[in-house]
Scaffold this active site. Structure first.
Site, PDB file in Angstrom:
ATOM      1  CB  SER A 112       5.314 -27.635  67.811  1.00  0.00           C
ATOM      2  OG  SER A 112       6.463 -26.956  68.248  1.00  0.00           O
ATOM      3  CG  ASP A 207       5.469 -20.868  63.662  1.00  0.00           C
ATOM      4  OD1 ASP A 207       5.982 -20.296  64.645  1.00  0.00           O
ATOM      5  OD2 ASP A 207       5.256 -22.085  63.625  1.00  0.00           O
ATOM      6  CG  HIS A 239       4.270 -22.363  67.119  1.00  0.00           C
ATOM      7  ND1 HIS A 239       4.992 -22.988  66.122  1.00  0.00           N
ATOM      8  CD2 HIS A 239       4.287 -23.222  68.177  1.00  0.00           C
ATOM      9  CE1 HIS A 239       5.435 -24.157  66.559  1.00  0.00           C
ATOM     10  NE2 HIS A 239       5.015 -24.324  67.800  1.00  0.00           N
TER      11      HIS A 239
END
Length: 261
Positions: A112, A207, A239
């Site tokens: 991320s 995700d 995610h």
């Protein structure tokens, strides 16, 4: 006043995986956690699960000639600090790790916003990083590969798709349009450290926080710049499942082992 990065550095989680001999090269894998620059629930310990999976693979494969260790790195969070503190903490702590543990070869795994920071660490050349030039020279001469997991690469594209994400971007940046440089401005295949860098881009279909738009953006950019990359898009979970997925762990370590054996 003590350097705040000293404290952060001592919080670094270390996973020593293999030790072959004193004369072996030391290969380090550094994990950079996500959390949108703001979430204290994401820490350097996020990757403990994946470290265990990678350790299993290493135990069953030939790593002769290499000591392999894993490290989870920390950085200060917003709103207590703003850009560029996140990336300069990552630079400082990565530099310390390389020196203290005598790392010869380095791979970065970022999830991320950790992928954002990993890409900046390896490639960003903006003026605000000039005073870190000597540290970055060592880091970039040591990095051989980037594994970017469900990453954020363009804030402009991110806000077009998710306007509400300004809630955390505004905490991390005073003015992101001036402060955040899109990688299209600094990725250049003619730069020696990029020529020698392997890009591995990973994204999960499941995700729920990021669609493929960010990954597609980086992929198209690398194509346009004629920079080679490896892409894996699959069902790696939601995610925050991606960085604990055993298939992702195997993808990471098998690619690393194929490069050193």
């Amino acid at each position: 006043m003590n350097d705040p990065t000293d404290t952060l550095y001592h919080q670094t989680a270390i996973h020593k995986l293999a030790e072959i001999g004193k004369n072996c090269k030391h290969l380090g894998i550094i994990f950079i956690h996500g959390g949108a620059w703001v979430d204290p629930l994401n820490t350097s310990n996020d990757f403990k699960g994946i470290a265990g999976e990678i350790s299993k693979v290493i135990e069953n494969n030939n790593t002769q000639g290499f000591n392999i260790s894993m490290f989870g790195i920390e950085y200060r969070l917003s709103p207590s600090v703003k850009h560029p503190i996140h990336i300069t903490d990552v630079i400082t702590n990565t530099y310390k790790l390389i020196n203290e543990y005598k790392i010869d070869i380095l791979y970065i795994v970022g999830h991320s916003v950790g992928a954002t920071l990993g890409l900046q660490l390896a490639t960003d050349n903006r003026d605000y990083l000039i005073k870190y030039s000597s540290q970055l020279h060592l880091i970039r001469s040591t990095i051989q590969g980037l594994f970017l997991l469900d990453g954020i690469y363009s804030l402009q594209e991110l806000l077009k798709e998710y306007p509400t994400y300004d809630s955390f971007i505004s905490k991390a940046f005073t003015n992101y349009e001036l402060e955040f440089q899109d990688p299209k401005e600094y990725l250049d295949k003619e730069q020696q450290f990029i020529k020698n860098l392997s890009f591995y881009i990973i994204h999960s279909f499941q995700d729920e926080l990021l669609t493929l738009r960010q990954t597609d953006y980086l992929v198209e950019l690398l194509k346009a710049k004629e920079i080679s990359f490896n892409l894996s898009i699959s069902d790696y979970g939601r995610h925050n499942d991606v960085y604990i997925n055993d298939r992702v762990a195997k993808l990471i370590i098998f690619n690393i082992l194929s490069n050193i054996n």
